[in-house]
Design a protein around this motif. Structure first.
Motif, PDB file in Angstrom:
ATOM      1  N   UNK A 117       0.716  -1.078  -0.185  1.00 42.25           N
ATOM      2  CA  UNK A 117       0.041  -0.187   0.126  1.00 42.25           C
ATOM      3  C   UNK A 117       0.641   1.151   0.152  1.00 42.25           C
ATOM      4  N   UNK A 118       1.962   1.152  -0.753  1.00 46.65           N
ATOM      5  CA  UNK A 118       2.531   2.473  -0.857  1.00 46.65           C
ATOM      6  C   UNK A 118       3.128   2.802  -2.152  1.00 46.65           C
ATOM      7  N   UNK A 119       3.294   4.162  -2.896  1.00 47.24           N
ATOM      8  CA  UNK A 119       3.415   4.630  -4.504  1.00 47.24           C
ATOM      9  C   UNK A 119       4.437   4.187  -5.273  1.00 47.24           C
ATOM     10  N   UNK A 120       5.944   4.272  -4.144  1.00 47.93           N
ATOM     11  CA  UNK A 120       7.190   3.755  -5.465  1.00 47.93           C
ATOM     12  C   UNK A 120       8.240   2.594  -3.946  1.00 47.93           C
ATOM     13  N   UNK A 121       8.459   2.079  -4.736  1.00 46.50           N
ATOM     14  CA  UNK A 121       9.813   1.382  -3.754  1.00 46.50           C
ATOM     15  C   UNK A 121      10.458   1.101  -4.408  1.00 46.50           C
ATOM     16  N   UNK A 122      11.831   1.310  -4.434  1.00 49.64           N
ATOM     17  CA  UNK A 122      13.068   1.106  -4.698  1.00 49.64           C
ATOM     18  C   UNK A 122      13.762  -0.203  -4.673  1.00 49.64           C
ATOM     19  N   UNK A 123      14.191  -1.930  -5.170  1.00 47.19           N
ATOM     20  CA  UNK A 123      14.988  -3.087  -4.296  1.00 47.19           C
ATOM     21  C   UNK A 123      16.378  -2.685  -4.054  1.00 47.19           C
ATOM     22  N   UNK A 124      16.724  -3.473  -2.841  1.00 45.87           N
ATOM     23  CA  UNK A 124      18.541  -3.390  -2.341  1.00 45.87           C
ATOM     24  C   UNK A 124      18.712  -4.251  -1.912  1.00 45.87           C
ATOM     25  N   UNK A 125      19.767  -4.946  -2.540  1.00 39.76           N
ATOM     26  CA  UNK A 125      20.205  -5.867  -1.829  1.00 39.76           C
ATOM     27  C   UNK A 125      20.600  -6.566  -0.797  1.00 39.76           C
ATOM     28  N   UNK A 126      20.146  -5.811   0.153  1.00 42.78           N
ATOM     29  CA  UNK A 126      20.078  -5.937   1.570  1.00 42.78           C
ATOM     30  C   UNK A 126      19.406  -4.255   2.134  1.00 42.78           C
ATOM     31  N   UNK A 127      19.386  -4.681   3.331  1.00 44.72           N
ATOM     32  CA  UNK A 127      18.880  -3.794   3.653  1.00 44.72           C
ATOM     33  C   UNK A 127      19.448  -2.410   4.451  1.00 44.72           C
ATOM     34  N   UNK A 128      20.577  -2.781   4.745  1.00 42.81           N
ATOM     35  CA  UNK A 128      21.886  -2.012   5.487  1.00 42.81           C
ATOM     36  C   UNK A 128      22.443  -0.957   4.591  1.00 42.81           C
ATOM     37  N   UNK A 129      22.344  -1.650   2.891  1.00 42.02           N
ATOM     38  CA  UNK A 129      22.513  -1.085   1.665  1.00 42.02           C
ATOM     39  C   UNK A 129      21.624   0.345   1.343  1.00 42.02           C
ATOM     40  N   UNK A 130      20.233  -0.534   1.417  1.00 42.33           N
ATOM     41  CA  UNK A 130      19.203   0.269   1.618  1.00 42.33           C
ATOM     42  C   UNK A 130      19.429   1.692   2.068  1.00 42.33           C
ATOM     43  N   UNK A 131      19.765   1.551   3.683  1.00 39.84           N
ATOM     44  CA  UNK A 131      20.081   2.636   4.707  1.00 39.84           C
ATOM     45  C   UNK A 131      21.027   3.933   4.152  1.00 39.84           C
ATOM     46  N   UNK A 132      21.901   2.424   3.933  1.00 40.10           N
ATOM     47  CA  UNK A 132      22.995   4.171   3.797  1.00 40.10           C
ATOM     48  C   UNK A 132      22.709   4.724   2.262  1.00 40.10           C
ATOM     49  N   UNK A 133      21.487   4.165   1.594  1.00 41.89           N
ATOM     50  CA  UNK A 133      21.785   4.840   0.104  1.00 41.89           C
ATOM     51  C   UNK A 133      20.283   6.249   0.416  1.00 41.89           C
ATOM     52  N   UNK A 134      19.539   5.420   1.547  1.00 37.57           N
ATOM     53  CA  UNK A 134      18.447   6.772   1.424  1.00 37.57           C
ATOM     54  C   UNK A 134      19.374   7.614   2.185  1.00 37.57           C
ATOM     55  N   UNK A 135      20.507   7.856   2.961  1.00 37.25           N
ATOM     56  CA  UNK A 135      20.968   8.640   3.962  1.00 37.25           C
ATOM     57  C   UNK A 135      21.443   9.976   2.961  1.00 37.25           C
ATOM     58  N   UNK A 136      22.168   9.249   1.979  1.00 35.37           N
ATOM     59  CA  UNK A 136      22.972   9.961   0.591  1.00 35.37           C
ATOM     60  C   UNK A 136      21.744  10.335  -0.352  1.00 35.37           C
ATOM     61  N   UNK A 137      20.358  10.019  -0.400  1.00 27.22           N
ATOM     62  CA  UNK A 137      19.574  10.302  -1.509  1.00 27.22           C
ATOM     63  C   UNK A 137      19.228  11.488  -0.798  1.00 27.22           C
ATOM     64  N   UNK A 138      19.474  12.040   0.415  1.00 30.54           N
ATOM     65  CA  UNK A 138      18.767  12.630   0.941  1.00 30.54           C
ATOM     66  C   UNK A 138      20.005  13.869   1.176  1.00 30.54           C
ATOM     67  N   UNK A 139      21.083  13.526   0.856  1.00 29.00           N
ATOM     68  CA  UNK A 139      22.408  14.663   1.097  1.00 29.00           C
ATOM     69  C   UNK A 139      22.101  15.008   2.852  1.00 29.00           C
ATOM     70  N   UNK A 140      21.580  13.794   3.518  1.00 27.04           N
ATOM     71  CA  UNK A 140      22.097  14.213   5.176  1.00 27.04           C
ATOM     72  C   UNK A 140      23.417  13.881   5.512  1.00 27.04           C
ATOM     73  N   UNK A 141      24.036  15.552   6.542  1.00 29.50           N
ATOM     74  CA  UNK A 141      25.065  15.377   6.442  1.00 29.50           C
ATOM     75  C   UNK A 141      25.424  15.587   8.065  1.00 29.50           C
ATOM     76  N   UNK A 142      26.035  16.311   8.702  1.00 26.85           N
ATOM     77  CA  UNK A 142      25.827  17.006  10.327  1.00 26.85           C
ATOM     78  C   UNK A 142      25.582  15.346  11.478  1.00 26.85           C
TER      79      UNK A 142
END
Ligand SMILES: *Cc1c(COP(=O)(O)O)cnc(C)c1O
Length: 373
Positions: free
Chosen positions: A53-78
């Protein structure tokens, strides 16, 4: 009592009948499409989004890479505010992005980040909040959203435990800027290893799709220093097959959980997790909390089960904030995290998986019941 054999572990991966998997493998052999967004990958993205029941999702090789990439995608720093009461990957994903974790204590009833403690941890360097829907119990998403809006922070939910969880009839994965799932073997829904980022719109999904494929937008254009986070076709095929069985598997989990609940709720020195009544839960875990007044300690129960070859797990002990790479942080000081420390001392996750036999479960219940006498 004769010890049950083979050993009973806290979880067992759900495996559909092997003969149902063979046709998928034959198709992969036939097409020679092994990865890079092949047909099973595309189909799983569509079917999972619909199922969850979600609009979009992007599959990943594992959850940790998904977490690391989510932080990159939103350009999280600090600095990012997060919980110490979780699996290692939550805060490790911050360190992999050169971000400083700031630990905040949990609410003892939900085991999730306490919204009352978030604001005092915000500094000028804070850019995001990374809460966890621990055991699949939803965080206080509304209060977290309000705080994030007030301070201009992003919210990424580590929803690794929250596959299929709904609140007020809506997927819990629709909250925050992004949510991540894990499809690791030990999780409710598995693709051997795997994960996903839930995306609110097609634009952010596009960016994430680039990031998980080295940053390639097309054959000759690289738009970002991306990583290789792609899910392969064998994993995706497993996901498609799991989807055909997932409702039945979750129903069985619910039956097993209720059986634990019926017996254990009558023992006043043991506490079960508080289930909000507006949620459809996935029964991902069966945590019990052993009070100080219980005749024997949590560790003693853990050992007693072990003597019967039953391997419960102390999720989450030790706390993430006690790991050597975090314990020097001011926010990791135990005096600031009293609830998390107390629950880490009390918690025991009991075996819970669809193929757990009733007789096996009765043995577990017996041992725990006797510990109360
Ligand atoms: C399992 C888990 C992850 C990591 O997922 P993997 O797919 O194993 O990389 C992240 N966070 C939490 C809370 C988890 O339980």
């Amino acid at each position: 009592m004769t010890p049950p054999s083979p050993p009973i572990t806290v979880t067992q991966p759900y495996l559909p009948p092997l003969e149902e998997f063979i046709p998928y493998l034959e198709q992969i052999w036939e097409s020679k499409r092994l990865t890079n967004g092949g047909p099973f990958h595309q189909q799983l993205e569509t079917e999972l989004a619909r199922y969850l029941g979600v609009d979009h999702l992007s599959l990943f090789a594992n959850g940790t890479l998904a977490l690391v990439t989510a932080l990159q995608a939103l350009r999280i720093t600090g600095e990012v505010i997060t919980t110490p009461y979780t699996f290692a990957a939550t805060a490790h994903s911050l360190l992999w992005n050169n971000i400083k974790p700031v630990f905040v204590d949990i609410d003892p009833h939900t085991c999730n980040l306490d919204p009352d403690r978030i604001e005092e941890a915000i500094t000028p360097a804070t850019t995001a909040i990374l809460p966890v829907h621990c055991y699949g119990i939803p965080c206080d998403v509304e209060r977290i959203e309000r705080i994030a809006d007030t301070y201009g922070l992003k919210v990424i939910y580590d929803a690794a435990h929250a596959f299929g969880v709904r609140q007020d009839g809506e997927s819990i994965l629709r909250h925050g800027d992004l949510s991540i799932l894990s499809f690791h073997a030990t999780k409710v829904f598995n693709t051997f290893e795997g994960g996903a980022i839930i995306c609110p719109d097609a634009k952010i999904k596009q960016r994430i799709d680039y990031l998980k494929n080295f940053g390639f937008a097309d054959e000759v254009t690289v738009v970002a220093p991306g990583i290789n986070g792609k899910m392969n076709e064998v994993q995706a095929a497993m996901g498609l097959l799991q989807l055909r069985h997932i409702d039945e598997a979750m129903n069985t989990r619910a039956v097993i959980y209720q059986r634990y609940r019926e017996v254990l709720q009558d023992i006043p020195t043991l506490k079960l997790i508080t289930l909000p009544d507006d949620i459809v839960w996935n029964h991902a875990y069966c945590p019990i909390f052993v009070d100080r007044a219980h005749p024997v300690s949590r560790n003693r129960i853990y050992d007693q089960l072990k003597e019967h070859d039953i391997h419960a797990r102390r999720y989450f002990y030790p706390l993430l904030s006690a790991f050597p790479m975090y314990r020097g942080l001011p926010s990791a000081n135990p005096t600031r995290l009293p609830n998390a420390h107390r629950l880490a001392q009390q918690v025991l996750c009991l075996p819970l998986y669809p193929t757990l036999e009733k007789t096996e479960q009765m043995t577990i219940i017996d041992i725990i019941r006797r510990s109360a006498q």
